[in-house]
Enzyme design. Structure first.
Site, PDB file in Angstrom:
ATOM      1  N   TRP A  10     -10.684  -5.415  12.752  1.00  0.00           N
ATOM      2  CA  TRP A  10      -9.865  -6.221  13.334  1.00  0.00           C
ATOM      3  C   TRP A  10     -10.452  -6.461  14.877  1.00  0.00           C
ATOM      4  CZ3 TRP A  10      -4.242  -3.974  12.976  1.00  0.00           C
ATOM      5  CH2 TRP A  10      -3.727  -4.148  11.685  1.00  0.00           C
ATOM      6  N   HIS A  97     -22.435  -2.493  14.015  1.00  0.00           N
ATOM      7  CA  HIS A  97     -21.983  -3.728  14.109  1.00  0.00           C
ATOM      8  C   HIS A  97     -22.733  -4.624  15.074  1.00  0.00           C
ATOM      9  CE1 HIS A  97     -19.423  -7.625  14.294  1.00  0.00           C
ATOM     10  NE2 HIS A  97     -18.871  -7.149  13.188  1.00  0.00           N
ATOM     11  N   GLU A 169     -24.544  -8.170   7.289  1.00  0.00           N
ATOM     12  CA  GLU A 169     -23.825  -9.007   7.957  1.00  0.00           C
ATOM     13  C   GLU A 169     -24.672 -10.021   8.758  1.00  0.00           C
ATOM     14  OE1 GLU A 169     -19.466  -7.714   8.902  1.00  0.00           O
ATOM     15  OE2 GLU A 169     -20.594  -7.129  10.090  1.00  0.00           O
ATOM     16  N   SER A 215     -17.536 -14.661   8.021  1.00  0.00           N
ATOM     17  CA  SER A 215     -17.097 -15.618   7.570  1.00  0.00           C
ATOM     18  C   SER A 215     -16.381 -15.672   6.215  1.00  0.00           C
ATOM     19  CB  SER A 215     -17.676 -17.175   7.762  1.00  0.00           C
ATOM     20  OG  SER A 215     -17.810 -16.876   9.439  1.00  0.00           O
TER      21      SER A 215
HETATM   22  C1  PEP Z   1     -17.261  -8.958  11.298  1.00  0.00           C
HETATM   23  O1  PEP Z   1     -16.904  -9.024  12.411  1.00  0.00           O
HETATM   24  O2  PEP Z   1     -17.604  -7.819  10.659  1.00  0.00           O
HETATM   25  C2  PEP Z   1     -17.192 -10.239  10.424  1.00  0.00           C
HETATM   26  C3  PEP Z   1     -17.613 -10.360   9.298  1.00  0.00           C
HETATM   27  O3  PEP Z   1     -16.495 -11.353  11.097  1.00  0.00           O
HETATM   28  P1  PEP Z   1     -15.953 -12.785  10.371  1.00  0.00           P
HETATM   29  O4  PEP Z   1     -15.518 -12.384   9.045  1.00  0.00           O
HETATM   30  O5  PEP Z   1     -14.929 -13.207  11.246  1.00  0.00           O
HETATM   31  O6  PEP Z   1     -17.207 -13.532  10.493  1.00  0.00           O
END
Ligand code: PEP
Length: 255
Positions: A10, A97, A169, A215
């Site tokens: 979140w 992150h 990510e 995303s």
């Molecule tokens: C995240 O912050 O871990 C992420 C994947 O964000 P989003 O899904 O908004 O790209």
């Protein structure tokens, strides 16, 4: 068989009342679902961990935090320790992150100490790795992700690495609306699994869950989750709306 996981990050969003409402909607949306070998993890801001964990006692999801301190309990003003979050029922901790790496200067050395703190306190680290856009354009993405794993995780022994979840990510896909294609994501997940296999052996590598983040939305979740080395997702923006998040959970459940 490795666990499939959908985790909602979140970030720094929602008031207490909004958080309570969102947890309630998600908890009810997944109640009575058969999640054999699959797990839903909600990672609200620290302040709401205990409230989320109280819900989690009655529903089939787990609670994570978005960060923990690398320090033990003590004189570290403003920090939140692994012991503290574990004591209110938290089970997972996102570590590394890209927003923590970029805005809060968290280095691989700091991250490895956070991983240690998580494991010492029986929290499952969700260790994030991923490259920036210029790195991908320069075709150095495998090198960079390989280094993040080597420095942040690969000092662990076999027993401890088995307790870690990895999240790939790509930074260029976080919050941008631009998702890695299923092929790009699978290629990197396979690379990560191969790195794990080279270091720890095939059996251990096949047991580590590797999540994709960047995303993910209801419209692309299924295509990503059917890839052989993608074991679920770390979801940012779409985890803030119960309808979208529940559809993503369904996509994991369907595949
Ligand atoms: C995240 O912050 O871990 C992420 C994947 O964000 P989003 O899904 O908004 O790209």
């Amino acid at each position: 068989m490795r666990t499939k996981i959908i985790a909602g990050n979140w970030k720094m969003n929602k008031t207490f009342e909004e958080a309570n409402g969102l947890i309630n909607e998600i908890a009810k949306g997944i109640a009575n679902k058969d999640f054999n070998n699959k797990e839903v993890v909600l990672c609200p801001p620290f302040l709401y961990s205990e409230m989320a964990a109280d819900f989690a006692d009655d529903y089939n999801f787990s609670v994570g935090v978005q960060n923990i301190s690398q320090y033990p309990l003590g004189a570290y003003t403003g920090e939140i320790s692994a012991e503290m979050v574990r004591s209110v029922g938290v089970q997972y901790a996102i570590i590394g992150h890209s927003e923590r790496r970029s805005y809060f200067n968290e280095t691989d050395d700091i991250l490895s100490r956070k991983v240690d703190k998580a494991l010492e306190n029986d929290l499952t680290p969700i260790f994030c790795c991923g490259e920036h856009l210029d790195v991908r354009k320069g075709e150095k993405h495998f090198k960079v992700v390989g280094e993040q794993l080597a420095e942040g995780l690969f000092y662990l022994d076999k027993e401890d690495i088995s307790r870690v979840v990895v999240a790939y990510e790509p930074v260029w896909a976080i919050g941008t609306g631009e998702t890695a294609t299923p092929e790009q994501a699978q290629e990197m997940h396979e690379f990560i699994r191969n790195q794990l296999s080279n270091k720890y052996g095939k059996n251990i590598a096949s047991e580590v869950s590797i999540l994709y983040g960047g995303s993910v939305k209801p419209s692309n979740a299924h295509e990503l989750f059917i890839q052989p080395d993608i074991d679920g997702g770390l979801i940012g923006g779409a985890s803030l709306k119960s309808k979208d998040f529940l559809q993503i959970v369904e996509a994991m459940n369907d595949e």
